[in-house]
Design a protein around this motif. Sequence first.
Motif, PDB file in Angstrom:
ATOM      1  N   VAL A 139       0.863  -1.233  -0.036  1.00 49.76           N
ATOM      2  CA  VAL A 139       0.068  -0.199  -0.156  1.00 49.76           C
ATOM      3  C   VAL A 139       0.845   1.424  -0.007  1.00 49.76           C
ATOM      4  CG1 VAL A 139      -1.579   1.381   1.426  1.00 49.76           C
ATOM      5  CG2 VAL A 139      -2.126  -1.023   1.183  1.00 49.76           C
ATOM      6  N   SER A 140       1.860   1.321   0.932  1.00 48.48           N
ATOM      7  CA  SER A 140       2.696   2.393   0.934  1.00 48.48           C
ATOM      8  C   SER A 140       3.476   2.559  -0.289  1.00 48.48           C
ATOM      9  CB  SER A 140       3.966   2.144   2.072  1.00 48.48           C
ATOM     10  OG  SER A 140       3.245   2.241   3.258  1.00 48.48           O
ATOM     11  N   ARG A 141       4.083   1.429  -1.071  1.00 48.99           N
ATOM     12  CA  ARG A 141       4.577   1.697  -2.295  1.00 48.99           C
ATOM     13  C   ARG A 141       3.815   2.352  -3.471  1.00 48.99           C
ATOM     14  NH1 ARG A 141       6.393  -3.355  -2.937  1.00 48.99           N
ATOM     15  NH2 ARG A 141       8.133  -3.005  -1.826  1.00 48.99           N
ATOM     16  N   MET A 142       2.375   1.778  -3.390  1.00 48.69           N
ATOM     17  CA  MET A 142       1.267   2.352  -4.346  1.00 48.69           C
ATOM     18  C   MET A 142       1.131   3.921  -4.124  1.00 48.69           C
ATOM     19  SD  MET A 142      -1.095  -0.918  -4.957  1.00 48.69           S
ATOM     20  CE  MET A 142      -2.072  -0.179  -6.025  1.00 48.69           C
ATOM     21  N   VAL A 143       1.011   4.372  -2.739  1.00 50.27           N
ATOM     22  CA  VAL A 143       1.015   5.765  -2.526  1.00 50.27           C
ATOM     23  C   VAL A 143       1.961   6.452  -3.278  1.00 50.27           C
ATOM     24  CG1 VAL A 143       0.984   7.386  -0.807  1.00 50.27           C
ATOM     25  CG2 VAL A 143      -0.353   5.446  -0.463  1.00 50.27           C
ATOM     26  N   ARG A 144       3.318   5.935  -3.097  1.00 47.35           N
ATOM     27  CA  ARG A 144       4.690   6.728  -3.341  1.00 47.35           C
ATOM     28  C   ARG A 144       4.513   6.628  -5.033  1.00 47.35           C
ATOM     29  NH1 ARG A 144       7.247   3.477   0.152  1.00 47.35           N
ATOM     30  NH2 ARG A 144       8.113   2.137  -1.149  1.00 47.35           N
ATOM     31  N   GLN A 145       4.054   5.779  -5.636  1.00 49.85           N
ATOM     32  CA  GLN A 145       3.787   5.608  -7.087  1.00 49.85           C
ATOM     33  C   GLN A 145       2.674   6.479  -7.896  1.00 49.85           C
ATOM     34  OE1 GLN A 145       3.959   1.440  -7.559  1.00 49.85           O
ATOM     35  NE2 GLN A 145       6.181   1.418  -7.672  1.00 49.85           N
ATOM     36  N   GLY A 146       1.979   6.901  -6.721  1.00 51.25           N
ATOM     37  CA  GLY A 146       0.823   7.899  -7.295  1.00 51.25           C
ATOM     38  C   GLY A 146      -0.359   6.879  -7.779  1.00 51.25           C
ATOM     39  N   TRP A 147      -0.637   5.611  -7.264  1.00 47.43           N
ATOM     40  CA  TRP A 147      -1.831   4.882  -7.514  1.00 47.43           C
ATOM     41  C   TRP A 147      -2.788   5.137  -6.366  1.00 47.43           C
ATOM     42  CZ3 TRP A 147      -1.687   3.604 -12.408  1.00 47.43           C
ATOM     43  CH2 TRP A 147      -0.390   3.241 -13.175  1.00 47.43           C
ATOM     44  N   LEU A 148      -2.639   5.229  -5.337  1.00 48.58           N
ATOM     45  CA  LEU A 148      -3.178   5.273  -4.233  1.00 48.58           C
ATOM     46  C   LEU A 148      -3.115   6.604  -3.460  1.00 48.58           C
ATOM     47  CD1 LEU A 148      -3.374   1.710  -2.369  1.00 48.58           C
ATOM     48  CD2 LEU A 148      -5.203   2.900  -4.145  1.00 48.58           C
ATOM     49  N   SER A 149      -4.282   7.042  -2.821  1.00 43.70           N
ATOM     50  CA  SER A 149      -3.847   8.231  -1.744  1.00 43.70           C
ATOM     51  C   SER A 149      -4.718   7.907  -0.331  1.00 43.70           C
ATOM     52  CB  SER A 149      -4.571   9.623  -2.376  1.00 43.70           C
ATOM     53  OG  SER A 149      -5.942   9.308  -2.775  1.00 43.70           O
ATOM     54  N   PRO A 150      -4.089   8.582   0.648  1.00 46.46           N
ATOM     55  CA  PRO A 150      -4.557   8.260   2.090  1.00 46.46           C
ATOM     56  C   PRO A 150      -5.950   9.038   2.160  1.00 46.46           C
ATOM     57  CG  PRO A 150      -2.105   8.838   2.413  1.00 46.46           C
ATOM     58  CD  PRO A 150      -2.640   8.989   0.627  1.00 46.46           C
ATOM     59  N   VAL A 151      -7.057   8.434   2.762  1.00 48.73           N
ATOM     60  CA  VAL A 151      -8.068   9.245   3.033  1.00 48.73           C
ATOM     61  C   VAL A 151      -8.316   8.771   4.609  1.00 48.73           C
ATOM     62  CG1 VAL A 151      -9.089   9.187   0.700  1.00 48.73           C
ATOM     63  CG2 VAL A 151      -9.435   7.226   1.876  1.00 48.73           C
ATOM     64  N   ARG A 152      -9.432   9.426   5.121  1.00 47.48           N
ATOM     65  CA  ARG A 152     -10.215   9.420   6.208  1.00 47.48           C
ATOM     66  C   ARG A 152     -11.639   8.630   5.846  1.00 47.48           C
ATOM     67  NH1 ARG A 152      -7.140   8.119  10.222  1.00 47.48           N
ATOM     68  NH2 ARG A 152      -9.109   8.355  11.465  1.00 47.48           N
ATOM     69  N   LEU A 153     -11.615   7.464   6.492  1.00 51.87           N
ATOM     70  CA  LEU A 153     -13.222   6.817   6.126  1.00 51.87           C
ATOM     71  C   LEU A 153     -13.707   6.493   7.634  1.00 51.87           C
ATOM     72  CD1 LEU A 153     -11.801   4.234   3.774  1.00 51.87           C
ATOM     73  CD2 LEU A 153     -13.131   6.036   3.115  1.00 51.87           C
ATOM     74  N   PRO A 154     -15.308   6.456   7.558  1.00 55.68           N
ATOM     75  CA  PRO A 154     -15.753   6.201   8.731  1.00 55.68           C
ATOM     76  C   PRO A 154     -15.187   5.178   9.661  1.00 55.68           C
ATOM     77  CG  PRO A 154     -17.539   6.508   6.967  1.00 55.68           C
ATOM     78  CD  PRO A 154     -15.683   6.461   6.472  1.00 55.68           C
ATOM     79  N   GLN A 155     -14.623   4.084   9.211  1.00 59.54           N
ATOM     80  CA  GLN A 155     -13.941   3.107   9.821  1.00 59.54           C
ATOM     81  C   GLN A 155     -12.777   3.221  10.136  1.00 59.54           C
ATOM     82  OE1 GLN A 155     -15.230   3.003   6.538  1.00 59.54           O
ATOM     83  NE2 GLN A 155     -16.087   1.266   6.323  1.00 59.54           N
ATOM     84  N   GLY A 156     -12.115   4.477   9.834  1.00 61.44           N
ATOM     85  CA  GLY A 156     -10.695   4.643  10.094  1.00 61.44           C
ATOM     86  C   GLY A 156      -9.882   5.072   8.818  1.00 61.44           C
ATOM     87  N   ARG A 157      -8.373   5.095   9.253  1.00 60.85           N
ATOM     88  CA  ARG A 157      -7.620   5.186   8.054  1.00 60.85           C
ATOM     89  C   ARG A 157      -7.849   4.214   6.816  1.00 60.85           C
ATOM     90  NH1 ARG A 157      -1.889   3.406   7.263  1.00 60.85           N
ATOM     91  NH2 ARG A 157      -2.329   2.657   9.230  1.00 60.85           N
ATOM     92  N   GLY A 158      -7.652   4.778   5.624  1.00 55.93           N
ATOM     93  CA  GLY A 158      -8.097   3.924   4.341  1.00 55.93           C
ATOM     94  C   GLY A 158      -7.079   4.702   3.206  1.00 55.93           C
ATOM     95  N   TYR A 159      -7.276   4.021   1.937  1.00 56.51           N
ATOM     96  CA  TYR A 159      -6.774   4.393   0.829  1.00 56.51           C
ATOM     97  C   TYR A 159      -7.598   4.328  -0.313  1.00 56.51           C
ATOM     98  CZ  TYR A 159      -2.475   4.052   3.713  1.00 56.51           C
ATOM     99  OH  TYR A 159      -1.634   4.347   4.628  1.00 56.51           O
ATOM    100  N   ALA A 160      -7.702   5.430  -1.020  1.00 56.14           N
ATOM    101  CA  ALA A 160      -8.490   5.600  -2.399  1.00 56.14           C
ATOM    102  C   ALA A 160      -7.818   5.576  -3.637  1.00 56.14           C
ATOM    103  CB  ALA A 160      -9.257   6.953  -2.180  1.00 56.14           C
ATOM    104  N   LEU A 161      -8.442   5.110  -4.680  1.00 56.46           N
ATOM    105  CA  LEU A 161      -7.683   5.263  -5.950  1.00 56.46           C
ATOM    106  C   LEU A 161      -7.636   6.780  -6.462  1.00 56.46           C
ATOM    107  CD1 LEU A 161      -9.886   2.387  -7.926  1.00 56.46           C
ATOM    108  CD2 LEU A 161      -7.445   2.402  -7.199  1.00 56.46           C
ATOM    109  N   THR A 162      -6.294   6.929  -6.989  1.00 54.68           N
ATOM    110  CA  THR A 162      -6.029   8.161  -7.478  1.00 54.68           C
ATOM    111  C   THR A 162      -6.706   8.344  -9.043  1.00 54.68           C
ATOM    112  OG1 THR A 162      -4.004   7.647  -8.536  1.00 54.68           O
ATOM    113  CG2 THR A 162      -3.959   8.397  -6.382  1.00 54.68           C
ATOM    114  N   THR A 163      -7.014   9.535  -9.513  1.00 53.16           N
ATOM    115  CA  THR A 163      -7.413   9.681 -10.886  1.00 53.16           C
ATOM    116  C   THR A 163      -6.635   8.825 -12.058  1.00 53.16           C
ATOM    117  OG1 THR A 163      -8.283  11.857 -10.252  1.00 53.16           O
ATOM    118  CG2 THR A 163      -7.989  11.442 -12.662  1.00 53.16           C
ATOM    119  N   LYS A 164      -5.248   8.842 -11.826  1.00 52.73           N
ATOM    120  CA  LYS A 164      -4.422   7.748 -12.823  1.00 52.73           C
ATOM    121  C   LYS A 164      -4.822   6.627 -12.496  1.00 52.73           C
ATOM    122  CE  LYS A 164       0.135   6.448 -11.833  1.00 52.73           C
ATOM    123  NZ  LYS A 164       1.666   6.782 -11.493  1.00 52.73           N
ATOM    124  N   ALA A 165      -5.001   6.044 -11.266  1.00 53.68           N
ATOM    125  CA  ALA A 165      -5.447   4.730 -11.002  1.00 53.68           C
ATOM    126  C   ALA A 165      -6.709   4.212 -11.712  1.00 53.68           C
ATOM    127  CB  ALA A 165      -5.088   4.456  -9.548  1.00 53.68           C
TER     128      ALA A 165
END
Length: 259
Positions: free
Chosen positions: A45-71
């Motif tokens: 997950v951390s690697r995909m964030v660095r590569q621009g595929w995922l971005s950190p988000v706050r969700l009702p369940q806690g910390r999460g990750y969302a797809l970027t526009t590129k992804a």
Amino acid sequence: MNARSALFDLYGDHLRTRGRSAPIASLVRLLAALDIAAPAARTAVSRMVRQGWLSPVRLPQGRGYALTTKAVRRLDEAGRRIYRDAPDTWDGRWHLLVIQHIPDRARRDRLRAGLGYLGYAALDDTTWISPRASAELEPLFATEGVRAERFAAGYDGDVRGLVARAWDLDGLARAYERWIDEAAELLATRPGEGDEEAFAVRSRLVHEWRKFLFRDPGLPATLLPDDWPGTRAARFFDEEAARLLPAASRFVDRCLDGR
């Protein structure tokens, strides 16, 4: 199956249509069903964030990750190719690229790999063809800082002969035959009776099928040999993926709900 590839499969096959995001705890749980340990999942997950595929988000369940526009753009295109949503029509015109010379070998190799993924084949070091223009060309050229002249062109010659020279259809046909045998073995040894097992089996089926995105240019049927094994393989994939989907979806929904 490595963690990064499994994440791409998970987002593309399930999460892309479920809000495009998921809590990290759910991602870890889902990848655990594929025998991927929590530390490997978090590292991917951390690697995909660095590569621009995922971005950190706050969700009702806690910390999460969302797809970027590129992804989203990449996974939407991959989904269309995996499930062949686009009509299989061709007007007989080729999309031809004449690309500037790239002296740097690393950039040249990345561009070659990128164009191959988009369904283009090289006629020489700077000239590439595809039966269809790809919507992902601009992002690829922008990333690599490359310019290209583009043409819609007819071919005055043996079209199937051109295809045979540009793409290794014999090797691709053998790969499809192997995939059919290996997929049948997977389904025989792991039938996917329970929801979690169905998710695991379907994920492995999709993962192996997705590899053809890097090998199969998606040529129109009129350019392919008769009795093309890719057609039989696609029919087998469609039937089994659809059969396993309801149970796999129930497992994904339970994990997303924290149950």
